[in-house]
Scaffold this active site. Structure first.
Site, mmCIF file in Angstrom:
data_model
loop_
_atom_site.group_PDB
_atom_site.id
_atom_site.type_symbol
_atom_site.label_atom_id
_atom_site.label_comp_id
_atom_site.label_asym_id
_atom_site.label_seq_id
_atom_site.Cartn_x
_atom_site.Cartn_y
_atom_site.Cartn_z
ATOM 1 N N TYR A 1 -9.286 14.584 -5.838
ATOM 2 C CA TYR A 1 -8.345 14.061 -6.841
ATOM 3 C C TYR A 1 -7.539 15.219 -7.442
ATOM 4 O O TYR A 1 -6.308 15.159 -7.545
ATOM 5 C CB TYR A 1 -9.144 13.336 -7.917
ATOM 6 C CG TYR A 1 -8.327 12.692 -9.013
ATOM 7 C CD1 TYR A 1 -7.668 11.487 -8.795
ATOM 8 C CD2 TYR A 1 -8.238 13.273 -10.272
ATOM 9 C CE1 TYR A 1 -6.935 10.887 -9.810
ATOM 10 C CE2 TYR A 1 -7.517 12.677 -11.292
ATOM 11 C CZ TYR A 1 -6.868 11.488 -11.054
ATOM 12 O OH TYR A 1 -6.141 10.896 -12.054
ATOM 13 N N ILE B 1 -7.706 8.245 -20.199
ATOM 14 C CA ILE B 1 -7.090 7.013 -20.693
ATOM 15 C C ILE B 1 -8.027 5.852 -20.347
ATOM 16 O O ILE B 1 -8.552 5.781 -19.226
ATOM 17 C CB ILE B 1 -5.698 6.798 -20.031
ATOM 18 C CG1 ILE B 1 -4.826 8.062 -20.159
ATOM 19 C CG2 ILE B 1 -5.010 5.572 -20.627
ATOM 20 C CD1 ILE B 1 -4.513 8.509 -21.577
ATOM 21 N N SER C 1 -5.041 16.544 -5.076
ATOM 22 C CA SER C 1 -3.883 15.636 -4.935
ATOM 23 C C SER C 1 -2.925 15.788 -6.120
ATOM 24 O O SER C 1 -1.705 15.793 -5.947
ATOM 25 C CB SER C 1 -4.347 14.177 -4.793
ATOM 26 O OG SER C 1 -4.795 13.640 -6.033
ATOM 27 N N ASN D 1 0.861 -1.182 0.000
ATOM 28 C CA ASN D 1 0.000 0.000 0.000
ATOM 29 C C ASN D 1 0.903 1.239 0.000
ATOM 30 O O ASN D 1 1.659 1.449 0.947
ATOM 31 C CB ASN D 1 -0.873 -0.041 1.258
ATOM 32 C CG ASN D 1 -1.763 1.175 1.388
ATOM 33 O OD1 ASN D 1 -1.715 2.097 0.576
ATOM 34 N ND2 ASN D 1 -2.589 1.179 2.424
ATOM 35 N N ASN E 1 2.941 5.598 -9.559
ATOM 36 C CA ASN E 1 1.752 5.561 -10.416
ATOM 37 C C ASN E 1 0.448 5.303 -9.661
ATOM 38 O O ASN E 1 -0.614 5.727 -10.111
ATOM 39 C CB ASN E 1 1.958 4.472 -11.478
ATOM 40 C CG ASN E 1 0.680 4.136 -12.218
ATOM 41 O OD1 ASN E 1 0.246 4.892 -13.085
ATOM 42 N ND2 ASN E 1 0.044 3.031 -11.852
ATOM 43 N N SER F 1 -1.945 14.137 -13.727
ATOM 44 C CA SER F 1 -3.193 14.136 -14.490
ATOM 45 C C SER F 1 -3.425 15.532 -15.042
ATOM 46 O O SER F 1 -2.890 16.516 -14.494
ATOM 47 C CB SER F 1 -4.361 13.771 -13.554
ATOM 48 O OG SER F 1 -5.600 14.064 -14.170
HETATM 49 N N1 LIG Z 1 -6.993 6.587 -16.562
HETATM 50 C C1 LIG Z 1 -6.912 7.907 -16.718
HETATM 51 O O1 LIG Z 1 -7.632 8.505 -17.506
HETATM 52 C C2 LIG Z 1 -5.915 8.701 -15.916
HETATM 53 C C3 LIG Z 1 -5.788 10.051 -16.240
HETATM 54 C C4 LIG Z 1 -4.886 10.817 -15.549
HETATM 55 C C5 LIG Z 1 -4.121 10.253 -14.549
HETATM 56 N N2 LIG Z 1 -4.260 8.942 -14.239
HETATM 57 C C6 LIG Z 1 -3.447 8.422 -13.161
HETATM 58 O O2 LIG Z 1 -2.760 7.265 -13.573
HETATM 59 C C7 LIG Z 1 -2.547 6.406 -12.458
HETATM 60 C C8 LIG Z 1 -3.045 5.016 -12.803
HETATM 61 O O3 LIG Z 1 -4.420 5.131 -13.126
HETATM 62 P P1 LIG Z 1 -5.230 3.990 -13.903
HETATM 63 O O4 LIG Z 1 -6.175 4.674 -14.784
HETATM 64 O O5 LIG Z 1 -4.312 2.976 -14.429
HETATM 65 O O6 LIG Z 1 -6.068 3.416 -12.657
HETATM 66 P P2 LIG Z 1 -6.539 1.926 -12.309
HETATM 67 O O7 LIG Z 1 -7.586 2.110 -11.276
HETATM 68 O O8 LIG Z 1 -6.869 1.166 -13.528
HETATM 69 O O9 LIG Z 1 -5.228 1.298 -11.662
HETATM 70 C C9 LIG Z 1 -4.720 1.806 -10.458
HETATM 71 C C10 LIG Z 1 -3.955 0.710 -9.735
HETATM 72 O O10 LIG Z 1 -3.475 1.261 -8.492
HETATM 73 C C11 LIG Z 1 -3.715 0.298 -7.472
HETATM 74 N N3 LIG Z 1 -3.828 0.963 -6.166
HETATM 75 C C12 LIG Z 1 -4.891 1.649 -5.686
HETATM 76 N N4 LIG Z 1 -4.638 2.059 -4.437
HETATM 77 C C13 LIG Z 1 -3.392 1.617 -4.118
HETATM 78 C C14 LIG Z 1 -2.581 1.722 -2.970
HETATM 79 N N5 LIG Z 1 -3.014 2.347 -1.869
HETATM 80 N N6 LIG Z 1 -1.346 1.174 -2.999
HETATM 81 C C15 LIG Z 1 -0.916 0.500 -4.090
HETATM 82 N N7 LIG Z 1 -1.647 0.357 -5.210
HETATM 83 C C16 LIG Z 1 -2.881 0.919 -5.226
HETATM 84 C C17 LIG Z 1 -5.005 -0.382 -7.879
HETATM 85 O O11 LIG Z 1 -5.161 -1.648 -7.225
HETATM 86 C C18 LIG Z 1 -4.823 -0.495 -9.392
HETATM 87 O O12 LIG Z 1 -4.175 -1.693 -9.760
HETATM 88 C C19 LIG Z 1 -3.257 7.061 -11.272
HETATM 89 O O13 LIG Z 1 -2.352 7.807 -10.487
HETATM 90 C C20 LIG Z 1 -4.233 7.990 -11.948
HETATM 91 O O14 LIG Z 1 -4.580 9.088 -11.129
HETATM 92 C C21 LIG Z 1 -5.157 8.147 -14.902
#
Ligand SMILES: NC(=O)c1ccc[n+]([C@@H]2O[C@H](COP(=O)([O-])OP(=O)(O)OC[C@H]3O[C@@H](n4cnc5c(N)ncnc54)[C@H](O)[C@@H]3O)[C@@H](O)[C@H]2O)c1
Length: 259
Positions: free
Chosen positions: A154, A187, A157, A61, A88, A141
């Site tokens: 969000y 994404i 953060s 975590n 990430n 983001s």
């Molecule tokens: N998908 C998008 O459009 C998007 C856009 C901008 C930024 N992001 C950022 O990209 C990153 C990944 O996003 P994603 O879309 O792949 O999300 P996702 O929800 O598909 O994957 C996130 C992963 O993080 C893990 N996670 C959650 N809490 C956790 C913790 N406390 N410790 C360890 N792991 C943990 C989850 O189990 C999951 O496997 C994030 O930081 C998100 O804010 C995503």
């Protein structure tokens, strides 16, 4: 194979963008340790990616400093060093600003911002101990800059992550450590399915603000991460690069109520 032989650690890599970064790094000859709070998902992803020669997993975590330290320690134990850290892991919660509880705020900030700080610290300590050099990449983001009212915590953060990236870049430059961030637009991952595309109208609203006319693929973020991790980006530090399909350059419109 500009990254060949390097060692990377990635948090939140059981799925989505983190998993795509792991795949890209493995394809580029990097040895990778992936971490996630979801033990089953992490094991399934490791099995899918294969490559037992170059891939290790650690359940953890990111909101707990000891877990992040353990990730870095595993990279060193298994592969001898750490060259690239990708902070990430992140969560989003779609809610009205007036409904945000203390627990909501603490959880989101604890994972997205405090977790990234722990990652910066753990990685930098190791990089300095091994003589300096290295790259730390924070997953930010477009919400670091945009004000979308239903994603307030969000956005706070990721706004904080922008400053974490800048401050850490200046603090660690004397050690030849670059600190950068990647700020994706929308994404196509589980996060978007659960927190952004909450209805067909919500999806259309995002598309109306995305000049590229489509959501991005996780691999299109991973390729930016790979570039920033490489020496091709050797003079980039402290900045956030936005793979967003043109979203940030749009001049937003708001509903007009004529008086
Ligand atoms: N998908 C998008 O459009 C998007 C856009 C901008 C930024 N992001 C950022 O990209 C990153 C990944 O996003 P994603 O879309 O792949 O999300 P996702 O929800 O598909 O994957 C996130 C992963 O993080 C893990 N996670 C959650 N809490 C956790 C913790 N406390 N410790 C360890 N792991 C943990 C989850 O189990 C999951 O496997 C994030 O930081 C998100 O804010 C995503």
């Amino acid at each position: 194979m500009k990254l060949s032989g390097k060692v990377a650690a990635i948090t939140g890599a059981a799925r989505g963008i983190g998993k795509a970064c792991a795949k890209r790094f493995l394809d580029d000859g990097v040895k990778v340790v992936i971490s996630d709070i979801d033990a089953d998902g992490l094991a399934a992803t490791a099995a899918e990616l294969g490559r037992p020669d170059a891939l290790r997993t650690v359940v953890g975590n990111v909101a707990k400093r000891a877990d992040v330290d353990q990730l870095v320690a595993t990279a060193v134990k298994e592969f001898g060093r750490l060259d690239v850290m990708v902070n990430n892991a992140g969560i989003a919660r779609n809610q009205n600003i007036l409904d945000i509880t203390e627990q909501d705020f603490d959880e989101i900030i604890g994972i997205n911002l405090k977790g990234a700080l722990f990652g910066v610290q753990a990685a930098a300590r190791q990089m300095i101990a091994q003589g300096g050099g290295g790259v730390i990449i924070n997953m930010s983001s477009v919400n670091a800059l945009l004000a979308i009212p239903t994603l307030a915590t969000y956005a706070i953060s990721k706004g904080g992550m922008k400053q974490l990236t800048s401050v850490a870049a200046v603090a660690l430059a004397p050690h030849n450590i670059r600190v950068v961030a990647v700020g994706p637009g929308t994404i196509l991952t589980d996060m978007v399915a659960s927190s952004i595309y909450t209805s067909e109208d919500a999806r259309k609203t995002v598309m109306s603000r995305t000049p590229a006319g489509r959501g991005g693929e996780p691999s299109e973020v991973a390729s930016v991460v790979a570039f920033l991790a490489s020496d091709d980006a050797s003079y980039i530090t402290g900045q956030t690069i936005y793979p967003d399909g043109g979203r940030l350059i749009l001049n937003y419109t708001v509903p007009v109520k004529e008086k």
